[in-house]
Design a protein around this motif. Structure first.
Motif: not given
Length: 302
Positions: A282-284, A260-262, A220-222
């Motif tokens: 959705k990438m959590l 998150s990324y979509i 995910g974003p991190t």
């Protein structure tokens, strides 16, 4: 990207785990809030992964066609490269390199031609007919231009610029993710309220949840993946245990977990310019998914 696949090597795992534990020993403060605790876990894990695993050099991966490759082409290419290195190093014998370059091009041309003729000869049999259908299916798939992100906006205009595309997709997902579908309140199932203290998460529950999660998944974003948490050692598990218990008691998650990324995934049917023909993936953050797995483990155990 980070070379996370190196975490299957015992030496890399030991180095990674020691770096993580040393980082935690340096920054150990039990009175930190949720965001600070999460930041320290993330910083220790990512810094250790950078040192022990390293990064790839980047660049676009080139996929080469090899169905026509043979020994003659390999020998011609090898000779051309050898003469090119010799010419660049000494500055002499350029003519030999140019001759070898022409021979390599010729070898590639005839190799492709002969391989294509061989395929055409086999089209009359059963396997050849199957090849025609596979080729047509592949050409149909390749001709679907769905990689540039162009779409039709709410006003029916084609969004071409980067700003217009981002605005169109933002409006689409803002409506899609926030719309409330009609539901009948009179048909809801009645459940008694749950009373008592919140559940207490233990390190064993986190370890069991980690075992149930799939590996080799996108971050995910991190940029943290579950392989980093799995091999980080007991110090990280204890810190995550404390963090999750604080989240349950305070009813608040770290601010980064709200991001998150979509990713737009074309469904394979309909007009590729219509936003409704895409599925949003959705990438959590994977540590947030770990929290969900811990909750699911607790529900199954009780």
């Amino acid at each position: 990207r980070r070379k996370i696949w190196r975490l299957i090597n015992p030496e890399t795992i030991n180095e990674y785990r020691n770096l993580v534990e040393n980082k935690f020993t340096e920054e150990e403060h039990p009175d930190d809030n949720i965001d600070t605790k999460w930041y320290k876990i993330k910083k220790a894990v990512l810094n250790a992964a950078d040192v022990s695993c390293g990064w790839t050099r980047g660049g676009v991966r080139k996929y080469r066609e090899t169905w026509w490759w043979n020994e003659n082409v390999a020998a011609a290419i090898k000779r051309k490269r050898t003469l090119w290195k010799k010419w660049k190093k000494t500055g002499n014998d350029k003519e030999s390199y140019l001759i070898a370059k022409g021979e390599a091009k010729s070898a590639v041309y005839f190799a492709k031609k002969n391989a294509q003729e061989e395929k055409i000869k086999n089209l009359e049999n059963k396997h050849g007919k199957n090849y025609i259908f596979k080729l047509a299916k592949r050409l149909k798939k390749d001709n679907k231009d769905v990689t540039n992100g162009n779409c039709i906006d709410d006003e029916g205009n084609l969004a071409i610029t980067e700003k217009d595309r981002l605005e169109a997709w933002q409006n689409h997902y803002s409506h899609l993710l926030n719309i409330e579908f009609p539901w009948d309140i009179n048909h809801l199932i009645h459940n008694d309220p749950v009373q008592g203290p919140p559940i207490y998460i233990t390190p064993d529950m986190i370890n069991e949840a980690i075992k149930s999660m799939k590996t080799n998944k996108s971050a995910g974003p991190t940029t943290i993946v579950i392989e980093m948490i799995r091999e980080a050692g007991p110090k990280v598990i204890e810190s995550l245990c404390e963090l999750i218990n604080n989240i349950i008691y305070e009813k608040k998650i770290p601010d980064e977990w709200n991001l998150s990324y979509i990713i737009n995934c074309y469904k394979g049917k309909g007009d590729a310019l219509m936003r409704g023909n895409y599925r949003g993936l959705k990438m959590l953050d994977q540590v947030l998914k770990l929290l969900e797995c811990v909750r699911a483990y607790y529900q199954r155990a009780n």
